[in-house]
Scaffold this motif. Structure first.
Motif, PDB file in Angstrom:
ATOM      1  N   UNK A  21       0.837  -1.210   0.000  1.00  0.00           N
ATOM      2  CA  UNK A  21       0.000   0.000   0.000  1.00  0.00           C
ATOM      3  C   UNK A  21       0.869   1.256   0.000  1.00  0.00           C
ATOM      4  N   UNK A  22       1.881   1.305   0.861  1.00  0.00           N
ATOM      5  CA  UNK A  22       2.747   2.482   0.924  1.00  0.00           C
ATOM      6  C   UNK A  22       3.565   2.615  -0.361  1.00  0.00           C
ATOM      7  N   UNK A  23       4.056   1.482  -0.877  1.00  0.00           N
ATOM      8  CA  UNK A  23       4.881   1.518  -2.083  1.00  0.00           C
ATOM      9  C   UNK A  23       4.122   1.852  -3.345  1.00  0.00           C
ATOM     10  N   UNK A  24       2.790   1.795  -3.283  1.00  0.00           N
ATOM     11  CA  UNK A  24       1.968   2.052  -4.476  1.00  0.00           C
ATOM     12  C   UNK A  24       1.584   3.509  -4.635  1.00  0.00           C
ATOM     13  N   UNK A  65       5.791   8.017  -4.933  1.00  0.00           N
ATOM     14  CA  UNK A  65       6.885   7.047  -4.926  1.00  0.00           C
ATOM     15  C   UNK A  65       7.031   6.391  -6.290  1.00  0.00           C
ATOM     16  N   UNK A  66       5.914   6.039  -6.916  1.00  0.00           N
ATOM     17  CA  UNK A  66       5.954   5.405  -8.223  1.00  0.00           C
ATOM     18  C   UNK A  66       6.543   6.342  -9.278  1.00  0.00           C
ATOM     19  N   UNK A  67       6.208   7.629  -9.177  1.00  0.00           N
ATOM     20  CA  UNK A  67       6.751   8.605 -10.119  1.00  0.00           C
ATOM     21  C   UNK A  67       8.260   8.752  -9.935  1.00  0.00           C
ATOM     22  N   UNK A  81      13.111   8.804   4.650  1.00  0.00           N
ATOM     23  CA  UNK A  81      12.842   7.944   5.797  1.00  0.00           C
ATOM     24  C   UNK A  81      11.387   8.013   6.242  1.00  0.00           C
ATOM     25  N   UNK A  82      10.663   9.015   5.786  1.00  0.00           N
ATOM     26  CA  UNK A  82       9.316   9.258   6.294  1.00  0.00           C
ATOM     27  C   UNK A  82       8.391   8.071   6.061  1.00  0.00           C
ATOM     28  N   UNK A  83       8.443   7.467   4.875  1.00  0.00           N
ATOM     29  CA  UNK A  83       7.566   6.327   4.614  1.00  0.00           C
ATOM     30  C   UNK A  83       7.894   5.136   5.513  1.00  0.00           C
ATOM     31  N   UNK A  84       9.150   5.033   5.968  1.00  0.00           N
ATOM     32  CA  UNK A  84       9.484   3.998   6.951  1.00  0.00           C
ATOM     33  C   UNK A  84       8.749   4.276   8.262  1.00  0.00           C
ATOM     34  N   UNK A  85       8.735   5.551   8.674  1.00  0.00           N
ATOM     35  CA  UNK A  85       8.033   5.920   9.906  1.00  0.00           C
ATOM     36  C   UNK A  85       6.533   5.625   9.775  1.00  0.00           C
ATOM     37  N   UNK A  86       5.998   5.898   8.588  1.00  0.00           N
ATOM     38  CA  UNK A  86       4.574   5.650   8.343  1.00  0.00           C
ATOM     39  C   UNK A  86       4.270   4.160   8.513  1.00  0.00           C
ATOM     40  N   UNK A  87       5.114   3.313   7.931  1.00  0.00           N
ATOM     41  CA  UNK A  87       4.923   1.876   8.038  1.00  0.00           C
ATOM     42  C   UNK A  87       5.057   1.410   9.489  1.00  0.00           C
ATOM     43  N   UNK A 128      -6.297   5.229   1.216  1.00  0.00           N
ATOM     44  CA  UNK A 128      -7.388   5.727   0.364  1.00  0.00           C
ATOM     45  C   UNK A 128      -6.987   5.695  -1.098  1.00  0.00           C
ATOM     46  N   UNK A 129      -5.760   6.106  -1.393  1.00  0.00           N
ATOM     47  CA  UNK A 129      -5.268   6.091  -2.773  1.00  0.00           C
ATOM     48  C   UNK A 129      -5.243   4.665  -3.314  1.00  0.00           C
ATOM     49  N   UNK A 130      -4.782   3.743  -2.490  1.00  0.00           N
ATOM     50  CA  UNK A 130      -4.707   2.334  -2.916  1.00  0.00           C
ATOM     51  C   UNK A 130      -6.106   1.776  -3.160  1.00  0.00           C
TER      52      UNK A 130
END
Length: 229
Positions: free
Chosen positions: A39-42, A46-48, A161-167, A217-219
Motif C-alpha cells: 500500500x505504501x509503495x503504491x 513514490x511510483x513517479x 525515511x518518512x515512509x518507513x516511519x509511516x509503516x 485511500x489512494x490504494x
C-alpha cells in the motif's frame, strides 16, 4: 551478547495470497488485507520517483540494481534475525561478504536491542484493513519500540525515511489493536555499504497516521478502478 526474548503468547499466524498481482494476508477470521508495504509503495509520488530513476539510468541497469538491493536486504535481514535469536553461525555466511560487512558495522547498534517481544511477526488491523510482517518489536535503549531493519548503498536523506516511519506507525497501531501493547518509539536502522549505520529514533506521530490513511485511500481508489468497483 545474548538477547532476552520476552515473547507474546499465541502470536498471530497468517498465510498470504496474491490478488491482482498484489500481496494480501489472510487473517484468522478469513479477511484478506493488503500488505502495508504494498500500500505504501503504491503511492503515486513514490511510483513517479521510481519511474524517473529508471528512465535516468536505463531499464536494465535499474533492474540489476533493484535485484542486487533486494538480495542484499534479504541476506542482511537473515543475519540480523539469526543474531537476535542467538543462533548466529558465522560459517554460514562466507558467501555474502557485503551483507556480512554491513552486519558487522551495525552490530554495536543491534546490541542496543533487548527484551524481544516479536520478531519477523505477522500483524494486522481490522480498523486500518491492513496487514504485514514487522521486523522486530523490542526494547531499544530500554524503550519499547517498533524496529525496522533496512539496507542502503549510502545514508538516506530524512525525506526518504518518512515512509518507513509511516509503516512503523502502522505496525504500532496493529500491535495495540491485537495485543493492547503500546510502543513509545519507532526505530529505523539502515545498514549501509559505506559502513557507518544510520539510526533514526522518532516518536509515533499523528502526521504519520494521516499520511498512512492517505496511502490507504489512494490504494483503495486504484483497486476500485481496476475491479470496476
Amino acid at each position: 551478547m545474548l538477547f532476552n526474548h520476552v515473547g507474546i503468547d499465541s502470536p498471530v499466524e497468517m498465510n498470504t495470497v496474491t490478488i491482482d498481482g498484489k500481496r494480501y494476508y489472510v487473517t484468522p477470521e478469513g479477511n484478506k488485507y493488503p500488505s502495508i508495504t504494498t500500500v505504501i509503495g503504491s503511492n503515486a509520488k513514490k511510483q513517479a520517483g521510481l519511474a524517473k530513476w529508471r528512465a535516468k539510468i536505463g531499464k536494465s541497469k535499474a533492474q540489476a540494481k533493484s535485484t542486487n538491493s533486494a538480495t542484499r536486504g534479504t541476506r542482511y535481514h537473515k543475519l540480523v534475525e539469526d543474531y537476535i535469536n542467538n543462533q548466529l553461525d558465522k560459517t554460514k555466511y562466507h558467501d555474502m561478504p557485503l551483507p556480512w560487512f554491513m552486519f558487522n558495522k551495525s552490530q554495536k547498534v543491534l546490541d542496543r536491542i533487548n527484551n524481544i517481544y516479536l520478531q519477523e511477526a505477522a500483524l494486522y488491523s481490522d480498523v486500518l484493513k491492513l496487514a504485514g510482517r514487522v521486523d522486530c518489536i523490542a526494547e531499544f535503549d530500554g524503550v519499547l519500540s517498533i524496529i525496522d531493519f533496512k539496507t542502503s548503498a549510502e545514508k538516506k536523506r530524512e525525506e526518504y525515511l518518512v515512509d518507513y516511519y509511516v509503516q512503523e506507525c502502522g505496525y504500532a497501531c496493529m500491535l495495540q489493536e491485537l495485543y493492547g501493547i503500546t510502543v513509545q518509539q519507532l526505530v529505523t536502522i539502515v545498514a549501509t555499504e559505506e559502513g557507518e549505520p544510520q539510526v533514526s529514533v522518532v516518536k509515533p506521530k499523528k502526521e504519520y497516521l494521516i499520511l498512512l490513511q492517505e496511502y490507504i485511500q489512494e490504494y483503495e481508489n486504484k483497486h476500485a478502478k481496476r475491479t470496476g468497483g
